[in-house]
Design an enzyme around this catalytic site. Structure first.
Site, short mmCIF file in Angstrom:
data_model
loop_
_atom_site.label_atom_id
_atom_site.label_comp_id
_atom_site.label_asym_id
_atom_site.label_seq_id
_atom_site.Cartn_x
_atom_site.Cartn_y
_atom_site.Cartn_z
N CYS B 238 -1.59 -3.43 -5.27
CA CYS B 238 -1.95 -4.78 -5.70
C CYS B 238 -3.36 -4.72 -6.28
O CYS B 238 -3.60 -3.96 -7.21
CB CYS B 238 -1.84 -5.77 -4.54
SG CYS B 238 -2.83 -5.33 -3.11
N ARG B 243 -2.34 -7.06 -0.30
CA ARG B 243 -1.03 -7.69 -0.46
C ARG B 243 0.07 -6.63 -0.40
O ARG B 243 1.17 -6.87 0.10
CB ARG B 243 -0.96 -8.43 -1.80
CG ARG B 243 -1.79 -9.68 -1.83
CD ARG B 243 -1.88 -10.27 -3.24
NE ARG B 243 -2.86 -9.61 -4.08
CZ ARG B 243 -3.20 -10.01 -5.29
NH1 ARG B 243 -2.61 -11.04 -5.83
NH2 ARG B 243 -4.12 -9.37 -5.99
#
Lengths: 146, 304
Positions: B238, B243
């Site tokens: 990410c 994430r």
């Protein structure tokens, strides 16, 4: 009423003496004191682009100047109490005080409060972005009215 | 938690409520906003902060093995403790902490499905007590290289056309958003994605109440629509590897992917590297055209 720097130094002094956990508790106290938006600003929220895009959490703010005095009005999502507390501190320090002083808010206030270490590098950077935004908007207002 | 590849790794809020005082269990909160823990946490839960506790404050890296051992001991965690992670934002940071614990070989890690949001929705109690435990005894292993991808490996992986997943927002993937105002030191110089990477924004793994989607829904997303293969080596990334730790968790433990790594250098490294390949736009492009269907970007873009 004392000046922006005098008020901010008092707040900084309160934070500086606390341990990490207590600093966060005081930050939460400030957060809970941030008033909800007035009906007028609630309405303006939908029509103006007041979202701070630098923030991952929804933050809407207005930095206004009336008769040379600053006013910071903001709404911060309850899931972001750190941001909310920080914005409340800025509002506490500048509201009703001269814009000319408000634009000189110190960039190192998080370090002096001892919050930078408690929050970490990335979160502190996010808060500094809010500080920069408030100062930039107020500087624009000061220029427009001079 | 039926149908998931490793169902034991997820626990419900009621399981946690029944184990609040179980000495073999330690509940750990990790949040994006760490004041949330101060405001109210699950009774008896300790906090491990992803920035202050898990990241090296000098080198851009995780804490080293000795620091990890010290952190665990201080939180009352021993090698045989069952550690249950939960937090805000769909357990995003809980998965990040979970990943670091796996990096140092912690055996029994779980995630409380739904995190803070589900606990709140279930009407369970919060506490703001200060929590402390007697020190644990902790001996960590060297970092587990099978779950962490470093830059050179990602480059080889990309050139070989293997499975890559970009879990950022479609705007970041397409390269429309490069740097943010007032973030002069945090943005990547270039925007776009690693050639061949499919885009599945991380919130697509979760329901509105913060719980994970069912095995069937996740299979549809990754395996039926994107034609990803459980046995093929996969790397997720990410912006800074946060994430993607949630997507790593989903692929490895909920869907049973055999070989999946998190590239924690992620776009903040890749988008600043000299000479590495980048693609802009909604199509995956690149060497992995046979792996990544051209509909990938389109199927992800309507999701968030």
């Amino acid at each position: 009423m004392n000046g922006v720097h005098e008020r901010l130094n008092t707040i900084i002094g309160e934070f500086a003496d606390l341990d990490g956990r207590e600093k966060l508790e005081l930050l939460l106290d400030f957060a809970s004191g941030l008033p909800p938006l007035s009906a007028e600003h609630q309405a303006r929220k939908g029509t103006e682009d007041r979202r701070v895009h630098e923030c991952q959490t929804p933050v809407f703010l207005w930095a206004e100047a009336t008769d040379g005095n600053a006013r910071l009005i903001a709404e911060v999502a309850p899931e972001a109490p750190t941001v909310k507390g920080f914005v409340a501190i800025l509002a506490d320090a500048i509201n009703g005080r001269p814009v000319a002083e408000a634009v000189t808010l110190p960039d190192d206030m998080l370090e002096r409060m001892g919050l930078a270490d408690v929050l970490g590098i990335l979160r502190s950077r996010g808060l500094r972005a809010i500080l920069a935004r408030v100062k930039r908007e107020l500087a624009g207002k000061a220029q427009a009215s001079s | 938690m039926p149908d998931y590849a490793s169902p034991d790794v997820l626990v419900s809020t009621s399981w946690v409520a029944e184990h609040l005082t179980d000495p073999s269990v330690r509940i750990v909160e990790s949040d994006e906003d760490r004041a949330l823990y101060t405001q109210g946490h699950i009774p008896g839960a300790v906090e491990i902060d992803w920035q202050v506790d898990l990241q090296n404050q000098v080198v851009r890296d995780y804490i080293d093995r000795a620091a990890f051992e010290k952190l665990c001991a201080e939180r009352g965690i021993s090698n045989d403790t069952t550690v249950v992670f939960y937090g805000d934002k769909n357990n995003w940071w809980a998965c990040y902490a979970f990943w670091v614990f796996k990096l140092y070989g912690h055996k029994d890690c779980r995630v409380m499905d739904g995190g803070r949001k589900r606990w709140e929705l279930d009407g369970r109690a919060w506490s703001n007590d200060r929590v402390g435990y007697p020190h644990g005894h902790y001996k960590a292993v060297e970092q587990d290289g099978t779950i962490r991808a470093l830059r050179d490996e990602v480059l080889k992986h990309q050139r070989a056309g293997k499975q890559l997943l970009d879990v950022r927002s479609p705007e970041e993937y397409r390269g429309e958003r490069t740097h943010m105002p007032d973030y002069p030191n945090e943005g990547a110089v270039r925007g776009g994605h690693i050639p061949g990477a499919n885009n599945v924004p991380w919130p697509m793994n979760c329901n509105d109440d913060g719980t994970f989607k069912t095995a069937k829904e996740l299979e549809k997303l990754y395996i039926r629509e994107l034609k990803m293969k459980r046995r093929s080596p996969t790397i997720a990334y990410c912006r800074i590897g946060e994430r993607s730790s949630l997507t790593w968790f989903v692929l490895k433990f909920l869907l049973g992917f055999g070989n999946v790594k998190n590239y924690d250098g992620s776009w903040l490294e890749w988008g600043n590297c000299v000479g590495v390949p980048i693609v802009k736009g909604a199509a995956p492009g690149g060497a992995a055209a046979t792996v990544a269907p051209t509909s990938a970007g389109a199927s992800a873009s309507h999701a968030s």
